[in-house]
Design a protein around this motif. Structure first.
Motif, mmCIF file in Angstrom:
data_model
loop_
_atom_site.group_PDB
_atom_site.id
_atom_site.type_symbol
_atom_site.label_atom_id
_atom_site.label_comp_id
_atom_site.label_asym_id
_atom_site.label_seq_id
_atom_site.Cartn_x
_atom_site.Cartn_y
_atom_site.Cartn_z
ATOM 1 N N ASP A 342 15.230 -13.572 -1.177
ATOM 2 C CA ASP A 342 16.384 -12.681 -1.125
ATOM 3 C C ASP A 342 17.474 -13.157 -2.078
ATOM 4 N N GLU A 343 18.322 -12.231 -2.451
ATOM 5 C CA GLU A 343 19.386 -12.518 -3.422
ATOM 6 C C GLU A 343 20.216 -13.728 -3.011
ATOM 7 N N ASP A 344 20.545 -13.831 -1.720
ATOM 8 C CA ASP A 344 21.398 -14.926 -1.258
ATOM 9 C C ASP A 344 20.703 -16.275 -1.370
ATOM 10 N N VAL A 346 18.379 -17.061 -3.768
ATOM 11 C CA VAL A 346 17.923 -17.361 -5.129
ATOM 12 C C VAL A 346 18.570 -18.632 -5.678
ATOM 13 N N ASN A 392 18.468 -12.019 -13.654
ATOM 14 C CA ASN A 392 18.567 -11.232 -12.424
ATOM 15 C C ASN A 392 19.884 -10.468 -12.415
ATOM 16 N N ARG A 395 20.742 -8.177 -9.636
ATOM 17 C CA ARG A 395 20.984 -8.842 -8.345
ATOM 18 C C ARG A 395 20.006 -8.363 -7.274
ATOM 19 N N GLN A 396 18.748 -8.312 -7.626
ATOM 20 C CA GLN A 396 17.726 -7.951 -6.664
ATOM 21 C C GLN A 396 16.987 -9.198 -6.206
ATOM 22 N N ALA A 397 16.220 -9.040 -5.129
ATOM 23 C CA ALA A 397 15.397 -10.148 -4.651
ATOM 24 C C ALA A 397 14.332 -10.471 -5.695
#
Length: 641
Positions: A342-344, A346, A392, A395-397
């Protein structure tokens, strides 16, 4: 091994097997640990059990078709997957034993693992024979044969009697392979490669399935290793791969651009010492490939392909000044699921991968010579880092493809017909089909899974008791007396001991323990940290549900729910009724969305109902999971004794 809970830990360990990610335990007096992992949504939802020897964990897992298979995992990865990613409490008992019994018991589990792996490999070989013979009988519609390592150079391949990739017809020639081909000509003669290829072609065309040989498979009840010949499918695949490797060498093909990875950032630019270390490794690899051409091993084509691809990558590294390696990720078309970061998560995943790559790259600064294992570690960690280093901006997974422990990117090779009568192929296929049925029934009798009589707990006790019985056969004590002396008591694998938490309680009352402990799951650890920053009532209120929680974010592994019910007992039925309603809603939505989501929401809704119903009776199963977590470079799990 549960796919949902362990897939990220497996991914992380695959790229970081160069690091020993756990603290070595003191070994002053030997003990083993019985681990009980409590329930949660997902695999092993009724709880799980394992046995731990130092940094190795053995546990049994249900696999298809209805077998109980033994696995061995690194302890840190196992505990991180269950305690962090699957968010389960891990309870343990430490049982003191003598050095001799500790070794005997660990050897018993290791021996069962290796023998079972051999037996399952034999079953897979029979299936491979069946598929190959079916393809040879229907060449026009036969699926291609995947050849590992060939995918670094080609996407498709068809062998012919002469060199099938004509020299000079490709512009993407490799200087490294041109140099290697010249060195082989100088060492063995200019006709060597052509003569070797003709010999391989003749060997392939002379292959015949051995019906009699395949009918004498070893019984799965054997407790020792048995030497087995290569299966018909393996012999065919090896010769086809050898032909392909020689064709690639003859054509001097460069590896496909997409099969090589490079880290161009200035922080990873090689210095002079690192460059020299890689050049020394290249020289040894070059010499080894010349020697390999005289190898007696039947599958020498695979290491030749990997070595040639690495030669080209090393030359590309020398020319650019930045590390170039083979891509060690699997194809997106593989059945194995990719890991979604997930983005958070990364940034944490990227930092972790950078640490692992830095540790592996330390081999380039070491005074020791760079060997194949060290280079493989660099290659593996670089693959993971490049996957996470992609831009990225949206800002995607990120989707991380599974990594391979060896460079094995495959290419599709068309089957080449053999001059065999159709009746002989049909007879062999019937024989293999009968052998598969017989062998599967034998394996079912030996390893068949049964929830009540043969599960992850009963098999641990079974191996322990069989080990004691084996020692007793050469001693003057009965098994029960010997178990009393070695362990403090005897526990049977039957009865209520087949329930993980019952077995855990029985061990506490029966075996000789030095300690018992509990490792808090990830969410509970995070709650304890927040208690230091905020009033407890505020943390409890905020973290009581999935909407306001700052710790948990819903993920695609979990069914939809609203309240966490493991924190409170008396409100559990009321909170569970809300969870049950939400699960029912997801299931209803899944009924209508089935055509375009392949029943995913319907399955999750039904699963949510199953794990919500016990909450109405004050029993908790679901705790939420965190599959996006990645381990630290070193893992410490707090213990409560």
């Amino acid at each position: 091994m549960p796919a949902a809970g362990l897939k990220i830990a497996k991914w992380a360990l695959a790229l970081s097997y160069c690091l020993w990610i756990a603290v070595a335990e003191a070994d002053l007096s030997h003990h083993f640990e019985f681990l009980y992992i409590d329930a949660n949504e997902g695999s092993a939802s009724g709880g799980h059990a394992a046995i731990k020897f130092d940094r190795q964990v053995f546990h049994f897992q249900h696999i298809q078709p209805g077998l109980l298979r033994l696995y061995r995992n690194d302890a840190a990865a196992f505990e991180f997957a269950y305690g962090y990613q699957e968010n389960r409490n891990i309870y343990g008992h430490r049982i003191d034993v003598s050095d001799d019994f500790f070794q005997a018991l660990r050897d018993a589990f290791s021996r069962r693992l290796l023998i079972q792996n051999q037996q399952l490999s034999l079953l897979q070989a029979l299936h491979n024979d069946q598929v190959l013979v079916s393809g040879l009988q229907n060449l026009g519609s036969a699926p291609p044969q995947p050849l590992k390592g060939l995918g670094y150079f080609l996407t498709q391949y068809r062998a012919a009697a002469a060199f099938s990739i004509e020299d000079g017809k490709h512009s993407n020639t490799s200087q490294a392979l041109d140099q290697l081909r010249g060195a082989i000509d100088n060492a063995y003669g200019e006709d060597f490669l052509a003569a070797k290829r003709m010999q391989i072609w003749q060997t392939l065309q002379a292959l015949k399935p051995d019906v009699a040989g395949n009918s004498t498979i070893s019984e799965p009840t054997d407790t020792h290793f048995t030497a087995t010949n290569n299966s018909f499918a393996e012999q065919y695949r090896n010769q086809l791969l050898n032909l392909a490797a020689l064709d690639v060498l003859q054509a001097r093909l460069s590896p496909r651009t997409e099969s090589l990875l490079q880290i161009p950032e200035a922080a990873f630019k090689l210095n002079a010492a690192q460059h020299n270390k890689l050049q020394d490794f290249r020289q040894r690899l070059f010499a080894d490939l010349i020697t390999l051409m005289r190898s007696r091993r039947s599958d020498w084509g695979y290491p030749l392909l990997v070595g040639m691809a690495r030669l080209h990558a090393l030359d590309h590294t020398a020319a650019s000044g930045y590390l170039s390696v083979l891509d060690r990720s699997r194809s997106e078309s593989d059945d194995l699921q990719a890991t979604i970061i997930d983005e958070d998560n990364v940034p944490a995943a990227l930092q972790y991968s950078q640490q692992v790559f830095a540790a592996a790259s330390g081999h380039l600064d070491s005074p020791a010579a760079l060997d194949e294992l060290a280079y493989s570690e660099i290659e593996l960690s670089a693959t993971a880092l490049v996957q996470l280093h992609r831009p990225n901006a949206d800002r995607q997974a990120l989707k991380l493809l599974p990594l391979t422990t060896t460079p094995s990117r495959p290419a599709a090779a068309e089957l080449i017909g053999l001059p065999l009568p159709a009746s002989e192929l049909a007879r062999f296929q019937n024989s293999v089909t009968q052998q598969i049925e017989t062998y599967q029934s034998q394996l079912q009798a030996l390893y068949g899974y049964n929830l009540l009589s043969r599960n992850c707990v009963t098999e641990i006790f079974r191996v322990i008791n069989q080990t004691v019985a084996g020692i007793s056969a050469t001693a003057e004590e009965s098994p029960n007396q010997l178990s009393q002396r070695l362990l403090g008591g005897h526990l049977d694998e039957r009865g209520l001991n087949m329930i993980p938490f019952v077995a855990y309680a029985q061990i506490a009352d029966t075996y000789r323990l030095s300690a018992s402990f509990q490792r808090a799951p990830y969410r509970e650890q995070q709650r304890q940290l927040r208690y230091r920053q905020m009033p407890q009532w505020q943390v409890d209120l905020q973290e009581s549900n999935t909407l306001s929680s700052t710790i948990y974010n819903w993920n695609r592994e979990d069914a939809a729910f609203l309240f966490f019910t493991q924190d409170q007992i008396w409100p559990r039925p009321l909170l569970g009724s809300f969870n049950l309603a939400i699960a029912g809603g997801q299931g209803l939505y899944g009924f209508f969305s089935w055509p375009w989501d392949d029943g995913d929401n319907l399955r999750k809704g039904l699963k949510g109902i199953v794990v919500s119903l016990p909450e109405l009776l004050f029993f908790n199963i679901r705790k939420g999971s965190f599959p996006g977590l990645l381990p630290e470079a070193r893992i410490y799990l707090p213990e409560v004794f």
